[in-house]
Structure formats: C-alpha cells, structure tokens
Scaffold this motif. Structure first.
Motif, PDB file in Angstrom:
ATOM      1  N   GLU A  39       1.427   6.752  -6.773  1.00 23.41           N
ATOM      2  CA  GLU A  39       0.384   7.729  -7.097  1.00 23.41           C
ATOM      3  C   GLU A  39       0.889   9.157  -6.925  1.00 23.41           C
ATOM      4  O   GLU A  39       0.581  10.042  -7.731  1.00 23.41           O
ATOM      5  CB  GLU A  39      -0.835   7.479  -6.206  1.00 23.41           C
ATOM      6  N   THR A  40       1.664   9.379  -5.860  1.00 26.58           N
ATOM      7  CA  THR A  40       2.215  10.728  -5.656  1.00 26.58           C
ATOM      8  C   THR A  40       3.188  11.103  -6.765  1.00 26.58           C
ATOM      9  O   THR A  40       3.200  12.237  -7.246  1.00 26.58           O
ATOM     10  CB  THR A  40       2.916  10.798  -4.296  1.00 26.58           C
TER      11      THR A  40
ATOM     12  N   GLU B 138       0.825  -1.202   0.000  1.00 22.50           N
ATOM     13  CA  GLU B 138       0.000   0.000   0.000  1.00 22.50           C
ATOM     14  C   GLU B 138       0.862   1.257   0.000  1.00 22.50           C
ATOM     15  O   GLU B 138       0.563   2.236  -0.692  1.00 22.50           O
ATOM     16  CB  GLU B 138      -0.915  -0.018   1.222  1.00 22.50           C
TER      17      GLU B 138
ATOM     18  N   ASN C  56       2.237   1.739  -3.449  1.00 22.28           N
ATOM     19  CA  ASN C  56       1.211   2.241  -4.362  1.00 22.28           C
ATOM     20  C   ASN C  56       0.936   3.724  -4.126  1.00 22.28           C
ATOM     21  O   ASN C  56       0.738   4.492  -5.082  1.00 22.28           O
ATOM     22  CB  ASN C  56      -0.083   1.445  -4.190  1.00 22.28           C
ATOM     23  N   LYS C  57       0.928   4.132  -2.866  1.00 28.95           N
ATOM     24  CA  LYS C  57       0.725   5.552  -2.576  1.00 28.95           C
ATOM     25  C   LYS C  57       1.866   6.395  -3.121  1.00 28.95           C
ATOM     26  O   LYS C  57       1.660   7.489  -3.663  1.00 28.95           O
ATOM     27  CB  LYS C  57       0.595   5.747  -1.066  1.00 28.95           C
TER      28      LYS C  57
END
Length: 309
Positions: A257-258, A250, A253-254
């Motif tokens: 995304e950033t 997770e 993935n964050k």
C-alpha cells in the motif's frame, strides 16, 4: 203417636249413619287442597310461561345460530369477568407483596416511580383512606378524604364532602380479570433505577428487545459453555507459526500500500482512484482467504489429534 215417634227415630238413625259416609267422600287430601290455592296456581302459570320462553329461545337459536353464539359468548364473558373481579383483600395482598419486593432492594437500585407509587399507597392504607367498589365486571380502588371512623366536622358535613366530579382524580387502581393493572404497570422494572443512566447519551438510555436477544449474544453464551480444549506443544507452535505468517502477510500488504501511494504521488495521472480502490480490495480479500484457510487447517489438525488420542 207411637207410630210417629218410631218414624222419627228411624229417620234420625238413617241420617246419622249416612252422614259419616258423605263426610268421608267430601274430605280432600293435603296435596289436593294445595292445588286449589292461589299461590300454587300462580307458580304453575309462571313455570308454564318460563317453559314456553325457553322453547322459543331454543327455536330461535336453531334458526339463527350466529346470533345465539354471540349472545352466549357475551353472557359467558360477563360471567367470567364477574367471577374474576378482584376484591379489596387481593389489592392489599398485591400492595404488601410489592412493598416487600422493594424493601429487598437498596435505595440506589429501586425504580423511583415504583417506589413513590407504593409508598403513597402504603400511607393511604395506614391512614385508612383506601376504598373499594365492585362494579361486577371490574373493581376500583379510590382515595377517600378521611378515615370512616373520623368524627371531624368536615368529614361529617354533607356540604363539605368531595363532589362526584372529583372522583376520576381520586381513582388509584383498576382491577380487572384478577389483576390490578396500574400497580402491575408501576412495578414493571422496579429494580432498575433510571436516574443512573441520565448521564448517558439518548440512544444508550434505552435497550431494545434485539439488544438482549441478538445472535451475537447467543453466540457468546454458547461459547461460554463450550468445553476447554487442551492443546499440545506442537499445536501451540503451529498456532504461533500461523500468527507469524499472518503478521508477515499484513506487513507485506502495508508495504504494498505504501509503494502504491508513492507511485501515485510520482505518477498521479497514470493510476486512477478506482484502480487504487480495486487493488486495496483485492489485497484485503486475499488476506481474508489466507486467514480462513489457515484456521481451517488448524481445526482439522486439532480434530485429528483428538481422534488419535
């Protein structure tokens, strides 16, 4: 002279000896005398007429079976309804049962409409103002203005009595097929106080059948009765490791995304909105697949350990 006297005596003797025989021949029995009476003759003709009518009914039923079955079913329905029409005693029993059910509840949990209806019926019962009428197919309970033993002038004067036009407003309940339908309808959800839910939003005040019998509720109910599985320390460590992996995935993935959002800010024309949405969807799908695989592996390991034990 002597010859005449002898002849007269002989005739008298012969006539007296023949008279009882004739009387015995003329005398009839009791049943023979009853046959000749008018009442017996009338009953014979009546039974003969009814027999002919029954024969005609049988012949008509054979010719038109559909019509005959319809009439028979209607007559059977009328007979059943008349036998199931509730009496006044049944209403009294139903009323006392409803009152006892409400008395077992606290005033804060009683249904307001149920409590008011039962309390009004109990007041009329105590005042002797309940009346019952049997219409063969159904029964009615209605409200009377006075007790039958009341001797007031207004209760005895025919000009001051209530009119038949006011009768529908005085009907309290309808009894049909062994049930008092209005009382039964009023006692529905008698243990639910609807005033407690008035502060809730409109969509939360009512509960549908699907809310009470949904698949989610069934799944939770089945999970409640499942057996508790005792895990060993190694299994707990594996679960903790898997949770750490999920957290790391997770986090990664964050971070992705950033980074994507920073690149979009720097180069807004190079990457379109659709590409960004596709990237986010692919990352979510990969994460779900990884979670499912890890959970399946853990379940397999738990089953293997149970079989070894």
């Amino acid at each position: 002279m002597a010859g005449r006297c002898v002849g007269v005596l002989c005739r008298r003797l012969c006539s007296s000896s023949a008279a009882p025989v004739a009387a015995e021949q003329v005398k009839l029995g009791f049943w023979q005398r009853m046959k000749n009476k008018k009442f017996v003759v009338w009953t014979k003709h009546l039974l003969r007429d009814y027999g002919e009518a029954c024969k005609d009914i049988v012949v008509g039923a054979k010719e038109r079976p559909g019509k005959a079955t319809l009439y028979i079913s209607l007559l059977a329905g009328v007979g059943i309804c008349s036998s199931k029409a509730p009496s006044e005693d049944s209403f009294q029993c139903s009323l006392l049962e409803a009152s006892s059910c409400l008395l077992l509840l606290s005033p804060w949990t009683r249904n307001g409409s149920s409590d008011q209806h039962v309390q009004r019926l109990m007041e009329l019962r105590n005042e002797g103002r309940l009346r019952h009428i049997n219409f063969m197919l159904f029964s009615l309970m209605y409200e009377a203005p006075y007790d039958p033993d009341c001797d007031l002038y207004s209760s005895q004067c025919s000009h001051l009595k209530s009119r038949w036009a006011e009768f529908p407003s005085r009907v309290l309940d309808i009894g049909f097929f062994g049930n008092w339908w209005r009382l039964q309808n009023k006692m529905k959800d008698f243990d639910i106080n609807e005033e407690e839910f008035t502060h809730l939003p409109a969509h939360m005040r009512t509960i549908s059948h699907n809310d009470l019998h949904s698949e989610e509720n069934e799944r939770l109910n089945q999970s409640r009765i499942r057996t508790v599985v005792v895990m060993s320390k190694d299994q707990l460590k594996q679960i903790e490791m898997s949770e750490d992996k999920f957290n790391k995935i997770e986090m990664s993935n964050k971070l992705k995304e950033t980074e994507i959002s920073k690149e979009d800010r720097l180069n807004p024309t190079e990457i379109s909105k659709e590409d960004r949405l596709n990237q986010v969807e692919m990352s979510e799908e990969d994460r779900l697949e990884q979670i499912e695989k890890s959970v399946e592996d853990l379940l397999d390991q738990i089953e293997m350990s149970e079989e070894d034990q």
